[in-house]
Design a protein around this motif. Structure first.
Motif, PDB file in Angstrom:
ATOM      1  N   VAL A  68       0.850  -1.187   0.000  1.00  0.00           N
ATOM      2  CA  VAL A  68       0.000   0.000   0.000  1.00  0.00           C
ATOM      3  C   VAL A  68       0.891   1.243   0.000  1.00  0.00           C
ATOM      4  O   VAL A  68       1.815   1.350   0.809  1.00  0.00           O
ATOM      5  N   ALA A  69       0.625   2.177  -0.903  1.00  0.00           N
ATOM      6  CA  ALA A  69       1.370   3.435  -0.961  1.00  0.00           C
ATOM      7  C   ALA A  69       0.378   4.597  -0.900  1.00  0.00           C
ATOM      8  O   ALA A  69      -0.621   4.606  -1.624  1.00  0.00           O
ATOM      9  N   LEU A  70       0.647   5.563  -0.014  1.00  0.00           N
ATOM     10  CA  LEU A  70      -0.189   6.740   0.147  1.00  0.00           C
ATOM     11  C   LEU A  70       0.494   7.941  -0.490  1.00  0.00           C
ATOM     12  O   LEU A  70       1.707   8.114  -0.376  1.00  0.00           O
ATOM     13  N   SER A  71      -0.288   8.795  -1.146  1.00  0.00           N
ATOM     14  CA  SER A  71       0.301   9.917  -1.888  1.00  0.00           C
ATOM     15  C   SER A  71       0.820  11.016  -0.960  1.00  0.00           C
ATOM     16  O   SER A  71       1.681  11.803  -1.358  1.00  0.00           O
ATOM     17  N   ILE A  72       0.291  11.116   0.262  1.00  0.00           N
ATOM     18  CA  ILE A  72       0.774  12.115   1.213  1.00  0.00           C
ATOM     19  C   ILE A  72       1.634  11.409   2.251  1.00  0.00           C
ATOM     20  O   ILE A  72       1.162  10.534   2.973  1.00  0.00           O
ATOM     21  N   ALA A  73       2.909  11.762   2.294  1.00  0.00           N
ATOM     22  CA  ALA A  73       3.865  11.065   3.145  1.00  0.00           C
ATOM     23  C   ALA A  73       3.570  11.301   4.622  1.00  0.00           C
ATOM     24  O   ALA A  73       3.065  12.357   5.022  1.00  0.00           O
ATOM     25  N   ASP A  74       3.914  10.304   5.416  1.00  0.00           N
ATOM     26  CA  ASP A  74       3.771  10.440   6.874  1.00  0.00           C
ATOM     27  C   ASP A  74       4.652  11.583   7.369  1.00  0.00           C
ATOM     28  O   ASP A  74       5.822  11.688   7.003  1.00  0.00           O
ATOM     29  N   GLY A  75       4.070  12.458   8.175  1.00  0.00           N
ATOM     30  CA  GLY A  75       4.811  13.592   8.713  1.00  0.00           C
ATOM     31  C   GLY A  75       4.807  14.821   7.831  1.00  0.00           C
ATOM     32  O   GLY A  75       5.412  15.836   8.193  1.00  0.00           O
ATOM     33  N   ALA A  76       4.138  14.757   6.680  1.00  0.00           N
ATOM     34  CA  ALA A  76       4.116  15.906   5.769  1.00  0.00           C
ATOM     35  C   ALA A  76       3.431  17.096   6.443  1.00  0.00           C
ATOM     36  O   ALA A  76       2.449  16.942   7.171  1.00  0.00           O
ATOM     37  N   ALA A  77       3.956  18.291   6.190  1.00  0.00           N
ATOM     38  CA  ALA A  77       3.397  19.517   6.761  1.00  0.00           C
ATOM     39  C   ALA A  77       3.089  20.506   5.640  1.00  0.00           C
ATOM     40  O   ALA A  77       3.551  20.349   4.504  1.00  0.00           O
ATOM     41  N   ASP A  78       2.295  21.522   5.963  1.00  0.00           N
ATOM     42  CA  ASP A  78       1.906  22.563   5.004  1.00  0.00           C
ATOM     43  C   ASP A  78       1.261  21.980   3.756  1.00  0.00           C
ATOM     44  O   ASP A  78       1.472  22.444   2.636  1.00  0.00           O
ATOM     45  N   VAL A  79       0.442  20.956   3.955  1.00  0.00           N
ATOM     46  CA  VAL A  79      -0.251  20.300   2.850  1.00  0.00           C
ATOM     47  C   VAL A  79      -1.500  21.101   2.499  1.00  0.00           C
ATOM     48  O   VAL A  79      -2.220  21.577   3.387  1.00  0.00           O
TER      49      VAL A  79
END
Length: 395
Positions: free
Chosen positions: A42-53
């Protein structure tokens, strides 16, 4: 295993046992096992820990070697966020989770996706991210208003709350569609105002829809779009009038057919009417013309404060088509107004009742200059088409 049994049976049929007896050896059944099936990935387009999304950024899920089973999203307090999963319109192998309502700015979210692989193996992937906190949010106004009918000269106008630093980003998210296709282009008339018009007037009887998909769009300098907006309007009949300052006539057409040719008086040599295509903005059955509105005191030489009837505004520099009974003798022979188009009250009333916002009044052969930015909101048609196109941030 079934594979081992099949191999043993095949060995018996080919005489392996007799060969082993002849040599005094012992026999054994060869063993084999199928390789273990890989677990789902499984791959998610928004990485874990991403900020200012951006809260509008699509949340995509890719699954290989398995099937997507479930997707849940929770906010920072652990409360579930309603939404639904659907196949991506752009990639058949990708699913997209869409919230039932827009995500919030400055908020933490956690997405959890579960996929089932071969042999009921379950794979779970989790990502926690934080949406951007804007310095300010911009909710622009759009004209014409939703549900209105306008004339063929009315441009689409988008008014932002403050100057737009990233004009290209804003423009990429502004879309105009019309029932009769045009070659229309956006052009920035100020840093906070962008207009859309075709190379020539709108086709009559056209439905137009403006989509401003600006929520979650970074407009630059810490400003982000607050909402998405959609506005639809109708372009009515083609009312185009020509005010000839040299011939002292106002010729009114609808759909190319001449309806009226009226004697008129345009601006005097001291206050000439501006040349160029003017656009009807609003109408007043009664209004007081006051020179102090453009900086000349009513009691100063040349100043005035005069009640008039049937005034149709054609620019924001004080130009109207209106009744002027005091100049009827000059109408048709000389220009004596302060810049307006003077008609008799009866003729001004006809024009007032005929006109709609967005109708065009083309002033020609005046000794004045050409309509421009100093004259207010709409001077769009006075701008040559190549210059208009160059005003796009995407040109």
């Amino acid at each position: 295993m079934l594979v081992a049994a099949v191999l043993a049976l095949v060995a018996g049929c080919t005489g392996t046992s007799s060969d082993a007896s002849a040599t005094g050896g012992t026999t054994s059944s060869p063993s084999s096992s199928a390789p273990a099936a890989p677990p789902a990935q499984v791959a998610l387009s928004i990485a874990d820990g991403a900020a200012d999304v951006s809260p509008a950024q699509p949340l995509e899920i890719d699954v290989t070697a398995g099937e997507l089973d479930d997707v849940t999203v929770t906010d920072g307090s652990g409360a579930p966020v309603p939404g639904e999963v659907a196949p991506s319109a752009e990639d058949a192998g990708t699913a997209v989770w869409t919230p039932a309502a827009d995500l919030a700015y400055g908020t933490s979210y956690t997405v959890t996706a579960t996929a089932a692989g071969a042999g009921d193996q379950v794979t779970t992937e989790t990502s926690t991210f934080t949406t951007v906190t804007p310095r300010s949010q911009d909710k622009p106004d759009i004209g014409p208003l939703d549900g209105t009918t306008v004339g063929v000269g009315m441009p689409v106008r988008v008014f932002f709350d403050e100057p737009v630093a990233d004009k290209a980003a804003a423009e990429r998210n502004l879309t105009v569609t019309s029932s009769t296709p045009t070659d229309g282009v956006w052009s920035w008339v100020t840093d906070s105002e962008v207009h859309f018009r075709p190379s020539t007037y709108w086709p009559a009887d056209t439905d137009v829809t403006v989509e401003a998909d600006l929520f979650g769009v970074d407009l630059g300098d810490g400003v982000w779009g607050e909402v998405d907006r959609t506005v639809s309007f109708h372009v009515g009949e083609a009312h185009v009038s020509v005010a000839d300052a040299a011939a002292h006539t106002l010729t009114v057409t609808s759909g190319g057919q001449v309806l009226q040719t009226y004697p008129m008086s345009a601006g005097s040599a001291e206050n000439p009417t501006h040349n160029g295509a003017h656009v009807v903005l609003e109408k007043f059955a009664d209004i007081t013309m006051d020179s102090s509105t453009f900086g000349l005191a009513a009691d100063a030489p040349g100043g005035y404060r005069t009640p008039v009837k049937y005034a149709t505004r054609i620019s924001n520099n004080g130009e109207f088509v209106h009744g002027a009974p005091w100049s009827v003798r000059q109408q048709g022979s000389s220009n004596v107004s302060h810049g307006c188009i003077n008609l008799s009250d009866e003729r001004a009333r006809w024009f007032y009742e005929f006109s709609q916002p967005g109708d065009v009044v083309e002033v020609v052969d005046s000794i004045g200059g050409t309509l421009g930015p100093a004259d207010g909101d709409i001077y769009d048609w006075a701008v040559p088409w190549d210059q208009w196109q160059a005003g796009s941030a995407l040109s």
